[in-house]
Design a protein around this motif. Structure first.
Motif, mmCIF file in Angstrom:
data_model
loop_
_atom_site.group_PDB
_atom_site.id
_atom_site.type_symbol
_atom_site.label_atom_id
_atom_site.label_comp_id
_atom_site.label_asym_id
_atom_site.label_seq_id
_atom_site.Cartn_x
_atom_site.Cartn_y
_atom_site.Cartn_z
ATOM 1 N N GLN A 1 -32.646 4.075 1.923
ATOM 2 C CA GLN A 1 -32.279 2.721 1.524
ATOM 3 C C GLN A 1 -33.484 1.884 1.089
ATOM 4 N N LYS A 2 -34.678 2.483 1.172
ATOM 5 C CA LYS A 2 -35.927 1.835 0.761
ATOM 6 C C LYS A 2 -36.183 0.534 1.539
ATOM 7 N N ARG A 3 -35.972 0.613 2.843
ATOM 8 C CA ARG A 3 -36.247 -0.516 3.715
ATOM 9 C C ARG A 3 -37.483 -0.213 4.562
ATOM 10 N N ARG B 1 -26.843 -9.036 19.498
ATOM 11 C CA ARG B 1 -25.887 -9.904 18.800
ATOM 12 C C ARG B 1 -26.559 -10.835 17.794
ATOM 13 N N LYS B 2 -27.687 -11.406 18.147
ATOM 14 C CA LYS B 2 -28.342 -12.385 17.277
ATOM 15 C C LYS B 2 -29.421 -11.774 16.389
ATOM 16 N N ASN B 3 -29.422 -10.451 16.294
ATOM 17 C CA ASN B 3 -30.372 -9.786 15.412
ATOM 18 C C ASN B 3 -29.791 -9.747 13.999
ATOM 19 N N ASN B 4 -30.441 -10.425 13.064
ATOM 20 C CA ASN B 4 -29.937 -10.516 11.697
ATOM 21 C C ASN B 4 -30.454 -9.401 10.793
ATOM 22 N N GLU B 5 -31.183 -8.461 11.364
ATOM 23 C CA GLU B 5 -31.725 -7.358 10.567
ATOM 24 C C GLU B 5 -30.595 -6.441 10.092
ATOM 25 N N GLN B 6 -30.817 -5.750 8.990
ATOM 26 C CA GLN B 6 -29.838 -4.785 8.492
ATOM 27 C C GLN B 6 -29.512 -3.792 9.607
ATOM 28 N N PRO B 7 -28.210 -3.548 9.905
ATOM 29 C CA PRO B 7 -27.813 -2.814 11.107
ATOM 30 C C PRO B 7 -28.415 -1.425 11.274
ATOM 31 N N VAL B 8 -28.473 -0.626 10.202
ATOM 32 C CA VAL B 8 -29.026 0.732 10.332
ATOM 33 C C VAL B 8 -30.518 0.664 10.636
ATOM 34 N N TYR C 1 -39.715 -4.424 12.383
ATOM 35 C CA TYR C 1 -40.218 -4.385 13.763
ATOM 36 C C TYR C 1 -41.094 -5.597 14.063
ATOM 37 N N LYS C 2 -41.931 -5.990 13.124
ATOM 38 C CA LYS C 2 -42.854 -7.103 13.338
ATOM 39 C C LYS C 2 -42.131 -8.428 13.577
ATOM 40 N N LYS C 3 -40.896 -8.541 13.088
ATOM 41 C CA LYS C 3 -40.149 -9.790 13.243
ATOM 42 C C LYS C 3 -39.755 -10.040 14.698
ATOM 43 N N SER C 4 -39.475 -8.971 15.448
ATOM 44 C CA SER C 4 -39.010 -9.153 16.825
ATOM 45 C C SER C 4 -39.240 -7.900 17.662
ATOM 46 N N PRO C 5 -40.514 -7.545 17.933
ATOM 47 C CA PRO C 5 -40.800 -6.298 18.657
ATOM 48 C C PRO C 5 -40.209 -6.260 20.061
ATOM 49 N N LYS C 6 -40.245 -7.386 20.772
ATOM 50 C CA LYS C 6 -39.722 -7.401 22.145
ATOM 51 C C LYS C 6 -38.229 -7.099 22.162
ATOM 52 N N ARG C 7 -37.506 -7.641 21.164
ATOM 53 C CA ARG C 7 -36.064 -7.385 21.094
ATOM 54 C C ARG C 7 -35.776 -5.889 20.942
ATOM 55 N N TYR C 8 -36.564 -5.216 20.096
ATOM 56 C CA TYR C 8 -36.311 -3.791 19.856
ATOM 57 C C TYR C 8 -36.658 -2.941 21.075
#
Length: 293
Positions: free
Chosen positions: A54-56, A172-179, A62-69
């Motif tokens: 998908q060229k993502r 739930r509040k993660n707006n990143e592309q799901p895959v 990851y840099k947007k929210s490392p703790k969440r991941y």
């Protein structure tokens, strides 16, 4: 002709319908922690490949929210799948699978605690009916003596629903592309399941590689249940203008799964399983309909 959303949805349901049987077959050749690690490894590789196709950028996401991941990865796959596989090791597949479907009820309860969402009296009644269904399944209908076939297995199965519901609350509040988000969750969870596997192997003293049958089961579970089914389900939701129509397909999965459990594993499906599962699914369907309304 069926539209694309239904084809994708039914394909995802077909994947999910086989996993209870695959879990049980795999556990006949390989321990639960090994099966988790190898399954998660193959799923991670596939999810990363899909993100690459998908060229993502995984790194940018990851840099947007490392703790969440890391938190999400700890919950799923890190702790969720070891608990789920332990449940399948100790319970008949029909019981472990059916109890696992109560995760949506757990999500309602945990959302009230952590997200301060309001629970109505009807929600409480639905949860009561659903969890009574869990008791019916776990006791094989013997409600008077409450004789659980494997209390430990039931605890593992219910604990896995807590982890799965917690995972969805965190995500739930993660707006990143799901895959992309799923791939990062699995990358962060992979070291956890690796450590768990190594500890279990060190305790048992068996550091050998699993046989081909166990690895084949892990390939199937990782690719079909953990990765491909998720991707297909997202494609179904993206391709439809009627989310409810696609979402309702999920209720086919436990019924098809019971047929496979009976025909492939040779488990006689207990009437209590059918009654308890019907109670759980009706409770979940009621809550989903109320929220959609």
């Amino acid at each position: 002709m069926l539209d694309r959303s239904i084809v994708y949805g039914l394909s995802a349901v077909a994947c999910w319908s086989t996993v209870a049987t695959a879990f049980k077959l795999g556990l006949g050749y390989i321990g639960p922690f090994e099966l988790v690690f190898w399954s998660v490894l193959f799923a991670t590789l596939m999810l990363v490949a899909v993100v690459w196709w998908q060229k993502r950028s995984l790194l940018e996401a990851y840099k947007k929210s490392p703790k969440r991941y890391w938190l999400a990865g700890m919950l799923n796959p890190g702790i969720y799948y070891p608990l789920l596989f332990l449940a399948y090791q100790k319970l008949p597949a029909q019981q472990a699978q059916s109890i696992n479907y109560s995760w949506a009820l757990m999500l309602t309860l945990m959302s009230a605690i952590f997200l301060k969402e309001k629970i109505t009296k009807k929600d409480w009644l639905a949860c009561l009916v659903g969890y009574f269904g869990v008791v019916v399944i776990a006791t094989s209908g013997d409600l008077t003596s409450l004789n659980f076939q494997s209390p430990q297995g039931v605890i593992f199965a219910l604990a896995s629903t807590v982890l799965w519901a917690g995972y969805w609350i965190v995500s739930r509040k993660n707006n990143e592309q799901p895959v992309t988000a799923m791939a990062l969750n699995f990358i962060c969870g992979l070291p956890i399941v690796l450590i768990v596997m190594l500890i279990s192997k060190a305790i048992s003293g068996d550091m050998s590689m699993p046989g081909w049958q166990g690895l084949l089961a892990a390939v199937y579970i990782g690719l079909m249940e953990m990765a491909l089914a998720f991707v297909l389900w997202l494609k179904a939701l993206q391709a439809t203008e009627n989310t409810a129509r696609v979402s309702n397909l999920i209720y086919l999965s436990p019924l098809i799964s019971l047929v496979l459990i009976n025909q492939v594993l040779g488990e006689a499906i207990h009437s209590a399983t059918l009654i308890g599962l019907a109670m759980i699914l009706l409770a979940v369907a009621f809550q989903q309909k109320r929220k959609a309304g």
